[in-house]
Motif scaffolding. Structure first.
Motif, mmCIF file in Angstrom:
data_model
loop_
_atom_site.group_PDB
_atom_site.id
_atom_site.type_symbol
_atom_site.label_atom_id
_atom_site.label_comp_id
_atom_site.label_asym_id
_atom_site.label_seq_id
_atom_site.Cartn_x
_atom_site.Cartn_y
_atom_site.Cartn_z
ATOM 1 N N GLN A 1 66.192 -90.979 -13.513
ATOM 2 C CA GLN A 1 65.695 -90.547 -12.206
ATOM 3 C C GLN A 1 64.169 -90.485 -12.116
ATOM 4 N N MET A 2 63.476 -91.123 -13.032
ATOM 5 C CA MET A 2 62.018 -91.078 -13.027
ATOM 6 C C MET A 2 61.432 -91.560 -11.701
ATOM 7 N N ASP A 3 61.884 -92.700 -11.208
ATOM 8 C CA ASP A 3 61.342 -93.256 -9.969
ATOM 9 C C ASP A 3 61.594 -92.326 -8.783
ATOM 10 N N THR A 4 62.755 -91.693 -8.764
ATOM 11 C CA THR A 4 63.082 -90.774 -7.673
ATOM 12 C C THR A 4 62.139 -89.582 -7.667
ATOM 13 N N VAL A 5 61.855 -89.048 -8.832
ATOM 14 C CA VAL A 5 60.959 -87.890 -8.927
ATOM 15 C C VAL A 5 59.536 -88.267 -8.543
ATOM 16 N N ILE A 6 59.058 -89.394 -9.016
ATOM 17 C CA ILE A 6 57.704 -89.832 -8.666
ATOM 18 C C ILE A 6 57.575 -90.029 -7.160
ATOM 19 N N ALA A 7 58.586 -90.629 -6.553
ATOM 20 C CA ALA A 7 58.550 -90.861 -5.108
ATOM 21 C C ALA A 7 58.474 -89.551 -4.331
ATOM 22 N N ALA A 8 58.997 -88.471 -4.910
ATOM 23 C CA ALA A 8 59.034 -87.185 -4.217
ATOM 24 C C ALA A 8 57.768 -86.356 -4.414
ATOM 25 N N LEU A 9 56.836 -86.819 -5.244
ATOM 26 C CA LEU A 9 55.612 -86.056 -5.491
ATOM 27 C C LEU A 9 54.712 -86.064 -4.267
ATOM 28 N N ASN A 10 54.479 -84.903 -3.725
ATOM 29 C CA ASN A 10 53.562 -84.731 -2.607
ATOM 30 C C ASN A 10 53.172 -83.258 -2.511
ATOM 31 N N ARG A 11 52.379 -82.932 -1.504
ATOM 32 C CA ARG A 11 51.909 -81.552 -1.362
ATOM 33 C C ARG A 11 53.058 -80.583 -1.182
ATOM 34 N N ASP A 12 54.013 -80.922 -0.349
ATOM 35 C CA ASP A 12 55.123 -80.006 -0.079
ATOM 36 C C ASP A 12 55.963 -79.753 -1.324
ATOM 37 N N THR A 13 56.161 -80.816 -2.118
ATOM 38 C CA THR A 13 56.953 -80.664 -3.344
ATOM 39 C C THR A 13 56.270 -79.727 -4.329
ATOM 40 N N ILE A 14 54.982 -79.932 -4.579
ATOM 41 C CA ILE A 14 54.256 -79.085 -5.517
ATOM 42 C C ILE A 14 54.196 -77.647 -5.009
ATOM 43 N N ASP A 15 54.030 -77.494 -3.716
ATOM 44 C CA ASP A 15 53.999 -76.153 -3.116
ATOM 45 C C ASP A 15 55.333 -75.439 -3.341
ATOM 46 N N ARG A 16 56.423 -76.136 -3.132
ATOM 47 C CA ARG A 16 57.749 -75.545 -3.316
ATOM 48 C C ARG A 16 57.983 -75.194 -4.777
#
Length: 397
Positions: free
Chosen positions: A265-280
């Motif tokens: 699932q590496m590609d899926t996790v990288i695709a989800a990296l953004n401000r909202d993800t890190i904030d959550r």
């Protein structure tokens, strides 16, 4: 505080992940408006580099690259457009304040006692027939401590050695190789470099480091020195994005995320990296007693940023049509931008010598996490909210 303009992650402070200790000046709030845009730029750049190196390690320093590109804006006639492509909102911050902020940020990161060993900077290498304007040289020296050095235009072996020697000297021997066989049509080569190492607040004992398997992929395994730790560590298992992670603090202001995607699932996790993800993630991270295994390694790479910067909207910088009216006296300027990042991840040991011989006790009832397959590494400076390193570790050997 003008440094907040560039340092990418102010919203982590409001999430409770980081304390907002840097927000003390009366004018600080006006600069926070720009930070989310800079975060987007950092993650966008990171994702594009990962895509270009899908099966390889990837390591960049967003804050270091941002400094280099902001410095280059001093050379362009349309500096406003250039800075806007980097995510800066010039209706809220004047260009001079941007450069002053980077000057202050660079000083904070390199001179403050934060428990992080950081060597970072920029150097411009010019072909012998290129003459830069005195005003540009003065500004880059004043704001960014950048030097302009002449290299031979015909002897690329000698030029490569000169570049490597300069960076080695500036990083106190930490970075020894930037280029191995330079052969460029550019008249100016900008080298942006950074070395990062830290001391862990909860250090690993070197006596407990052991050799274990690291699974590069389904068919390839390598032996790595695996650091072992048992303690109360920030942890979160994401039910939305297929991964789990820990947060490890350095002594002082540094903090690091180790993100372990579920298998495949590496590609899926990288695709989800953004401000909202890190904030959550920051809001949901909670201390957990665990047995932790992390490989000890040193990782580095050099990137020619031409293609990836063109993908994020900075195209004319690398063409003969680039407008460097503020830079050269006569000879047309063509540019190459090289980024060299190096991360040293080790025990960060600060334990008394007498304690080093005690084997770590691994409680059987504790959660056990092994970073023995590909994972992501993100390092930040909490005081300035700077994104120091973003890495994808496919093979730590």
């Amino acid at each position: 505080m003008s440094l907040a303009l560039y340092t990418c992650l102010f919203w982590l402070c409001t999430s409770g992940l980081w304390t907002a200790q840097a927000v003390t000046d009366e004018d600080s709030s006006s600069h926070r408006d720009l930070a989310p845009t800079n975060v987007d730029f950092a993650f966008n750049l990171y994702k594009r580099l990962v895509a270009l190196n899908s099966d390889k390690n990837t390591l960049i320093s967003p804050v270091s690259i941002s400094m280099a590109l902001a410095m280059l804006s001093l050379s362009t006639r349309d500096s406003t457009q250039f800075l806007e492509n980097l995510g800066f909102n010039l209706t809220k911050m004047a260009e001079a304040e941007i450069h002053q902020g980077f000057q202050y940020l660079n000083s904070l990161l390199q001179q403050s006692d934060t428990g992080l060993e950081i060597h970072m900077g920029n150097a411009m290498f010019l072909l012998q027939n290129l003459k830069l304007k005195d005003s540009f040289l003065a500004d880059t020296k004043h704001y960014y401590e950048s030097e302009a050095l002449t290299i031979p235009s015909k002897d690329w072996s000698k030029a490569s050695q000169q570049i490597n020697d300069h960076v080695k000297n500036k990083t106190q021997g930490k970075i020894e190789l930037v280029v191995s066989d330079l052969d460029s049509s550019a008249t100016l080569i900008l080298v942006n470099y950074i070395f990062l190492k830290g001391i862990w607040k909860l250090p690993f004992s070197p006596e407990n480091t052991r050799e274990e398997d690291f699974y590069v992929n389904e068919t390839s395994t390598v032996k790595v020195p695996m650091m072992v730790q048992s303690g109360n560590i920030g942890y979160f298992r994401d039910s939305v994005i297929p991964c789990q992670m820990i947060q490890m603090n350095y002594v002082g202001n540094g903090t690091a995320f180790f993100i372990l995607p579920d298998q495949g699932q590496m590609d899926t996790v990288i695709a989800a990296l953004n401000r909202d993800t890190i904030d959550r993630w920051g809001k949901l991270m909670t201390p957990r007693q665990m047995n932790l295994y992390i490989p000890k390694f040193s990782m580095s790479d050099t990137y020619d940023l031409k293609d990836v910067l063109a993908d994020v909207g900075i195209k004319d910088l690398f063409t003969n049509q680039s407008d460097f009216a503020g830079t050269t006296k006569d000879t047309p300027l063509t540019l190459t931008v090289l980024h060299k990042a190096m991360l040293q991840l080790d025990e960060g040991n600060v334990l008394p010598v007498a304690d080093n011989g005690n084997p770590v006790h691994l409680p059987s009832e504790s959660l056990t996490i092994k970073y023995n397959r590909s994972f992501l590494f993100l390092a930040f400076d909490k005081y300035t909210w700077s994104s120091l390193m973003m890495g994808k570790v496919m093979n730590p050997v």
